[in-house]
Design a protein around this motif. Structure first.
Motif, PDB file in Angstrom:
ATOM      1  N   UNK A  31       0.793  -1.226   0.000  1.00 51.85           N
ATOM      2  CA  UNK A  31       0.000   0.000   0.000  1.00 51.85           C
ATOM      3  C   UNK A  31       0.827   1.278   0.000  1.00 51.85           C
ATOM      4  N   UNK A  32       2.073   1.231   0.489  1.00 50.01           N
ATOM      5  CA  UNK A  32       2.873   2.447   0.585  1.00 50.01           C
ATOM      6  C   UNK A  32       3.679   2.747  -0.677  1.00 50.01           C
ATOM      7  N   UNK A  33       3.662   1.865  -1.654  1.00 51.81           N
ATOM      8  CA  UNK A  33       4.432   2.085  -2.879  1.00 51.81           C
ATOM      9  C   UNK A  33       3.876   3.299  -3.613  1.00 51.81           C
ATOM     10  N   UNK A  34       4.746   4.280  -3.876  1.00 50.51           N
ATOM     11  CA  UNK A  34       4.308   5.490  -4.581  1.00 50.51           C
ATOM     12  C   UNK A  34       5.041   5.704  -5.904  1.00 50.51           C
ATOM     13  N   UNK A  35       5.880   4.746  -6.279  1.00 49.99           N
ATOM     14  CA  UNK A  35       6.598   4.887  -7.552  1.00 49.99           C
ATOM     15  C   UNK A  35       6.959   3.518  -8.108  1.00 49.99           C
ATOM     16  N   UNK A  36       6.671   3.315  -9.388  1.00 52.62           N
ATOM     17  CA  UNK A  36       7.092   2.116 -10.117  1.00 52.62           C
ATOM     18  C   UNK A  36       7.833   2.587 -11.353  1.00 52.62           C
ATOM     19  N   UNK A  37       9.080   2.203 -11.485  1.00 46.78           N
ATOM     20  CA  UNK A  37       9.939   2.704 -12.544  1.00 46.78           C
ATOM     21  C   UNK A  37       9.589   2.186 -13.925  1.00 46.78           C
ATOM     22  N   UNK A  38      10.073   2.911 -14.917  1.00 41.41           N
ATOM     23  CA  UNK A  38       9.862   2.578 -16.318  1.00 41.41           C
ATOM     24  C   UNK A  38      10.407   1.182 -16.614  1.00 41.41           C
ATOM     25  N   UNK A  39       9.649   0.358 -17.292  1.00 41.72           N
ATOM     26  CA  UNK A  39       9.963  -1.035 -17.660  1.00 41.72           C
ATOM     27  C   UNK A  39      10.131  -1.957 -16.457  1.00 41.72           C
ATOM     28  N   UNK A  40       9.739  -1.523 -15.266  1.00 42.69           N
ATOM     29  CA  UNK A  40       9.854  -2.392 -14.092  1.00 42.69           C
ATOM     30  C   UNK A  40       9.007  -3.644 -14.224  1.00 42.69           C
ATOM     31  N   UNK A  41       7.916  -3.568 -14.993  1.00 41.75           N
ATOM     32  CA  UNK A  41       6.953  -4.670 -15.079  1.00 41.75           C
ATOM     33  C   UNK A  41       6.895  -5.308 -16.462  1.00 41.75           C
TER      34      UNK A  41
END
Length: 298
Positions: free
Chosen positions: A211-221
């Motif tokens: 729930x605390x994740x506020x950033x997912x980087x480019x191409x992370x997924x």
């Protein structure tokens, strides 16, 4: 006498075989002996060599018993064995702040890593046979070693991992190319998932974003096999990032932060507007068809 000489030669050959063809699978000990188990099941018994059963001043209860003998050998080569007794004590492990196991193809499991409680920088990049590891519960982040190397980049046999609750950040390329990773537990305090973190994790079937994740980087997924991605309320970035070659069909957007610009990108193209994102049948294996908004999204 000639026969005795032949026996001597045979003994030498036996020693060569022990040192060359056989590998230790475990090392255990008691107050009197050290027991080396070979891959063929043979157990070598070596006396501790002192009256009180200590090793160069170490109490046996202070010695870490490594299941994978290759880990012990690698740690000794890395200089962790500061008193050169051939063993690693809990104190020696606690004094280590950095470990570099890059390109180590011999280690298979490292369940004693949890005793390295003061570790700050570590890398298992291209440890192609590593399939199990227990991380210390004191680490603050899964680091990019020397600012460049992904921590577990290319660990193609790693199957599952639990990241400790103390970790708040996963740096770039951390699990890039971990093609056998099926299960990973992310800590509730995690806030950032950097670029290329899970790129190429082809076997990962589910990913619970805390729930605390506020950033997912480019191409992370990129290139994930999961079909549903749920974003938490704290997620504040406008975009998720490049999702090329992923098998995502559904995005659940719980974040209160409204994606005013774009929600996903594909390569150099950005998909603007939620309606376009929801209805667009993306080219090149991008399969997103549904976006579900949480109750708190206005």
């Amino acid at each position: 006498k000639g026969d005795k000489g032949d026996k001597g030669d045979k003994g030498d050959a036996g020693n060569d075989g022990q040192n060359g063809d056989s590998m230790f699978t475990s090392v255990t000990f008691d107050d009197e002996n050290v027991y080396f188990t070979l891959t063929n099941g043979t157990i070598l018994i070596v006396p501790r060599g002192s009256e009180n059963g200590s090793i160069e001043g170490n109490n046996p209860s202070d010695i870490i018993n490594f299941e994978d003998i290759n880990v012990l050998s690698s740690l000794i080569d890395a200089g962790v064995d500061t008193n050169s007794d051939g063993y690693i004590s809990y104190e020696e492990a606690a004094n280590v702040e950095s470990l570099d196991f890059r390109n180590n193809e011999s280690i298979k499991f490292f369940r004693e890593f949890e005793y390295f409680v003061n570790i700050k920088d570590f890398c298992f990049d291209r440890c192609s046979n590593l399939y199990s590891i227990t991380l210390p519960n004191t680490i603050k982040s899964i680091t990019a070693f020397n600012g460049t190397y992904g921590c577990f980049d290319g660990c193609g046999k790693l199957t599952k991992l639990q990241i400790p609750e103390s970790c708040t950040k996963i740096c770039a390329r951390a699990f890039n190319g971990c093609s056998s990773l099926q299960e990973i537990t992310l800590p509730s305090k995690l806030k950032r998932i950097e670029e290329n973190t899970f790129y190429g994790c082809l076997s990962l079937k589910s990913l619970n974003i805390p729930n605390l994740v506020n950033y997912i980087g480019y191409t992370a997924l990129c290139s994930l096999s999961i079909d549903t991605l749920t974003l938490p309320e704290e997620y504040s970035a406008d975009a998720i990032g490049d999702l090329k070659n992923s098998k995502l069909t559904t995005i659940v957007w719980n974040s209160i932060s409204y994606p005013t610009d774009y929600i996903v990108t594909y390569g150099s193209s950005s998909y603007y507007g939620l309606g376009a994102c929801a209805s667009q049948s993306y080219e090149k294996n991008t399969t997103i068809s549904t976006i579900i908004f949480g109750e708190k999204v206005e």
